[in-house]
Design an enzyme around this catalytic site. Structure first.
Site, PDB file in Angstrom:
ATOM      1  N   HIS A  67      32.727  38.904  38.230  1.00 30.89           N
ATOM      2  CA  HIS A  67      33.328  40.163  38.702  1.00 30.89           C
ATOM      3  C   HIS A  67      33.608  41.095  37.520  1.00 30.89           C
ATOM      4  O   HIS A  67      33.339  42.292  37.564  1.00 30.89           O
ATOM      5  CB  HIS A  67      34.660  39.880  39.413  1.00 30.89           C
ATOM      6  CG  HIS A  67      34.529  39.341  40.813  1.00 30.89           C
ATOM      7  ND1 HIS A  67      33.798  39.979  41.781  1.00 30.89           N
ATOM      8  CD2 HIS A  67      35.066  38.239  41.408  1.00 30.89           C
ATOM      9  CE1 HIS A  67      33.878  39.289  42.936  1.00 30.89           C
ATOM     10  NE2 HIS A  67      34.639  38.228  42.731  1.00 30.89           N
ATOM     11  N   HIS A 121      33.620  32.423  37.781  1.00 34.57           N
ATOM     12  CA  HIS A 121      33.527  33.307  38.953  1.00 34.57           C
ATOM     13  C   HIS A 121      34.122  34.683  38.637  1.00 34.57           C
ATOM     14  O   HIS A 121      33.472  35.719  38.840  1.00 34.57           O
ATOM     15  CB  HIS A 121      34.272  32.641  40.120  1.00 34.57           C
ATOM     16  CG  HIS A 121      34.204  33.390  41.409  1.00 34.57           C
ATOM     17  ND1 HIS A 121      33.288  33.091  42.395  1.00 34.57           N
ATOM     18  CD2 HIS A 121      34.934  34.431  41.883  1.00 34.57           C
ATOM     19  CE1 HIS A 121      33.462  33.912  43.422  1.00 34.57           C
ATOM     20  NE2 HIS A 121      34.462  34.740  43.139  1.00 34.57           N
ATOM     21  N   GLU A 122      35.346  34.698  38.128  1.00 30.39           N
ATOM     22  CA  GLU A 122      36.010  35.980  37.851  1.00 30.39           C
ATOM     23  C   GLU A 122      35.321  36.727  36.711  1.00 30.39           C
ATOM     24  O   GLU A 122      35.333  37.955  36.672  1.00 30.39           O
ATOM     25  CB  GLU A 122      37.498  35.766  37.543  1.00 30.39           C
ATOM     26  CG  GLU A 122      38.310  35.052  38.639  1.00 30.39           C
ATOM     27  CD  GLU A 122      38.191  35.685  40.027  1.00 30.39           C
ATOM     28  OE1 GLU A 122      37.897  36.885  40.117  1.00 30.39           O
ATOM     29  OE2 GLU A 122      38.367  34.948  41.034  1.00 30.39           O
TER      30      GLU A 122
END
Lengths: 490, 490
Positions: A261, A257-258
């Site tokens: 980003h 997920h990160e």
């Protein structure tokens, strides 16, 4: 272009101080010993005051007005539009209100930690009433400036251009479809007993996954913190995760997920990083990239196959826990539950729609704080079939977002999920995602996102960006099709 | 006290921005990926400009003048004295000179890295001539302000109040005594073949030693970097070391040295940390604390005994390398050598005296850059019996300090060593250091330093501090006695 150039210099300066803030915030979450908190808080407060001064400098209004009369390229026009937007938001509120809201928010959040444990809604409501009342005041001021409803003015902070008319249609469509979908998709619980995954091996796997997904270690790093986040700056992007020795999937999904980003940040165009137009488009688009990585890729059958191979090689003693079927059972589990942050891909939107409907009515002054628990219970029952009657701590007191008055933020999560599904559908017209994943090649997927999303930063509005990259405005069908395909075999 | 209070607020603000600089500098050395260097450099430059503005703010002169007429406590008088000192140094130079020196220094240092490898004195001299000429200009301006010689004005930056008249006497005394002392103390070389110390175990030992020596882990941490240093802020003090698997003593001595710096920082008085009077007294006093830890304690027989016990327990396979005798042979080795940073406790002052004599003559314009190599060779031969003829890279090109014009800094090292010896002698009148160390108790030593040095910060001048804690001004006898006792059996 004299005025425009002065603006560029001014925002370069802001960018530099924001760099310092990003690194020191990251340090606070990853390295700082607790005894350093007090002096750090003072230093960060000093920096916040300085940044506020820069963001609200008197000369900006005239520079912006004059710059708009100058001969600008198309690019510079977009840049000035974003500068204007940032300046309008920064100068919208009187300092007295900013300060009052910050104090009320800090008090509400601080006491919430204990009040939540104690399920103490009346005491929480006492502080929360003040936060809501100040947020309503804020929303009204912003609404007068933008010529919108109060709630739409708050929405504009996180997803510029989005309105509640659009959201009502998008979320209304989802809301009417979701309960049936959830019933069909529901799976049984998976419980991994006695599994053990050494943190050292998990860290190695995390680094391997990041490298596979295109994270540039020359411009970033992975560390650990209590709550995973993506911080730092685009040339030095710092992501974190947390490890538990009984469950490696949690840490890996956090990392994936990160990394979504981070790849967005790392691929923002180098030549305008200091300017508002060079920053990520919006919270929702940022979330669409992390959810693309985590949901569209990370929980797909093809990736699960790939991940299982890696896990089998690393965690040799735990092979029965790492078969593709076992990973799939966990990563594609669907279970209605009370807590948003633990929700799966299918039930998550229900949590968001519920919050959206309540916070919109609250900020538009159609309901009062006292109405929230009953509304929460009714909507939870309707959407997920679970009651929260008298259970405030797992109901309307579960999140931190409202305590400091971040109304308008929650929709970003589900908007992000929907954008991600739409990007995926568009990508599939030219990229055979499953085949590339099964061949262990992420580069065509990375290249599509870079070309269609990341490199544009804030040059286009969200809707322009979406039309440019997917051929149409946001359409819930892509998200619904994605969920049906993954969770109901089409 | 209105003016004084305004000064306090102003220096609190400076302190906060210096906090951000300290953490970001630490991050740069410990964590930053190389791709982050460019944007970090920009952010740090922006911060430097901002700090310069704060340090040279127009209103300060009047505030300082008015504050000196206000009713101040003794403490506030000392505080105003230190504020005045910091302000004078910050405003002494015209910006054009600061900029020119910074550019010339950066160029000289950058090219020095390759030029040193190539032993290329003529090319280095080309850049260095400019640095020296700008430093001479700087020294003259400072000298006019202070009413001192040019070199004394540079000295004042690092050890306020110290003069070359005093240094001539102190270093002259040492210089006449050292060559004989070195001849007597000289030992044979110790070479540790095939030793291996796991980095993980070294890190554990480093943490144990820090805890033993009083490092407060609630207000600081240990990390690794290419060059060991002590950074961060006093409430969050960050030290670093570097590890080699073939030699654990190197890392441990680095850790002990930096722990000395750190304990000073961590014990500066909490109520005035933001003010100049609340900072460490001087570079030389700071160095005296790290050298007290490393030399007076770390290389003492009693500590070696203690360290051997710890090392035997940790590095079980390497027991023949960790006997007290083996550690002592390494930690108390004396060998004249070309390189200052590798020098032992006895020969180190020779390296400093040589540099002091040369830089003093250079800044006072009594010699020219072209004279340095010959002088270096002559003084090395005289003090250590080693020639550096034609060997520039291990002679006058070995250090980084002169490349950016930090003239006046070198004496701090040997002043620190002498202060440390004098503190030790005074401490011994009330604390049985050897016995406490042999009993594994560092607390009486820590308490003495805290009460006599650390807690005073910059309240007293260096000489006042020394007289208060040791009963007399700096006296070379303590250092000479210490060396004789340790290296010549008294």
């Amino acid at each position: 272009m004299k005025n425009y150039q002065k603006l560029v210099a001014h925002y370069q300066s802001i960018h530099n101080f924001e760099h310092l803030r990003a690194i020191c915030s990251w340090d606070q979450a990853t390295n700082m010993p607790s005894g350093g908190a007090e002096s750090r808080a003072q230093a960060m407060a000093e920096l916040a005051v300085h940044l506020h001064k820069l963001h609200t400098a008197e000369e900006l209004e005239e520079l912006i007005n004059n710059a708009s009369l100058e001969q600008l390229t198309e690019h510079q026009h977009a840049s000035l539009r974003e500068i204007t937007r940032v300046w309008q938001h920064a100068t919208a509120l009187p300092s007295s209100l900013v300060k009052a809201k910050s104090l009320a928010g800090a008090r509400c959040e601080h006491q919430w930690r204990l009040q939540r444990q104690q399920n103490n809604w009346p005491q929480f409501k006492h502080n929360f009433d003040e936060v809501v009342s100040l947020s309503q005041e804020e929303a009204q001021i912003r609404a007068d400036l933008l010529g919108s409803t109060p709630y739409d003015a708050m929405l504009d902070i996180y997803e510029p251009g989005m309105t509640s008319v659009q959201l009502d249609a998008l979320f209304g469509d989802l809301a009417s479809w979701l309960p049936d979908m959830i019933q069909q998709a529901k799976t049984s619980c998976v419980d991994q007993h006695n599994a053990h995954f050494a943190i050292e091996d998990q860290t190695r796997l995390a680094n391997e996954l990041m490298a596979f997904l295109g994270f540039d270690f020359n411009h970033g790093r992975l560390d650990t913190s209590v709550h995973p986040f993506c911080g730092g700056v685009s040339q030095d992007t710092r992501i974190t995760t947390r490890y538990e020795s009984t469950d490696f999937l949690n840490a890996m999904m956090g990392v994936i997920h990160e990394t979504g980003h981070a790849c967005y940040e790392q691929n923002l165009p180098k030549d305008m990083q200091a300017l508002p137009v060079g920053k990520a488009r919006s919270m929702a688009i940022h979330e669409s990239q992390s959810l693309f990585y985590e949901m569209q890729i990370g929980r797909s059958d093809a990736f699960i196959q790939f991940l299982s191979g890696k896990a089998q090689a690393l965690f040799k003693q735990q092979s029965e826990h790492n078969t593709p079927n076992m990973l799939k059972a966990q990563l594609q589990q669907v279970q209605p539950s009370l807590i948003r942050v633990d929700a799966d891909e299918v039930t998550y939107p229900a949590h968001i729609i519920l919050r959206y409907e309540i916070e919109k009515a609250l900020i538009n002054q159609e309901i009062q704080c006292g109405d929230i628990p009953e509304l929460w219970d009714a909507k939870m029952t309707q959407l997920l079939g679970i009651s929260t009657k008298d259970n405030y701590k797992d109901g309307c007191m579960q999140d931190i977002h409202w305590t400091d008055g971040s109304f308008g933020y929650f929709p970003s999560y589900t908007l992000g999920a929907m954008y991600a599904a739409q990007f995926k559908a568009a990508m599939m017209q030219s990229v055979n995602i499953e085949q590339h994943l099964s061949e262990g090649d992420f580069s065509p997927i990375y290249a599509w996102l870079k070309n269609n999303v990341w490199q544009h930063a804030s040059r286009y509005t969200t809707e322009e960006l979406l039309i440019k990259s997917t051929g149409q405005p946001l359409n819930t069908e892509f998200f619904k099709t994605h969920l049906r395909k993954r969770y109901c075999n089409g």
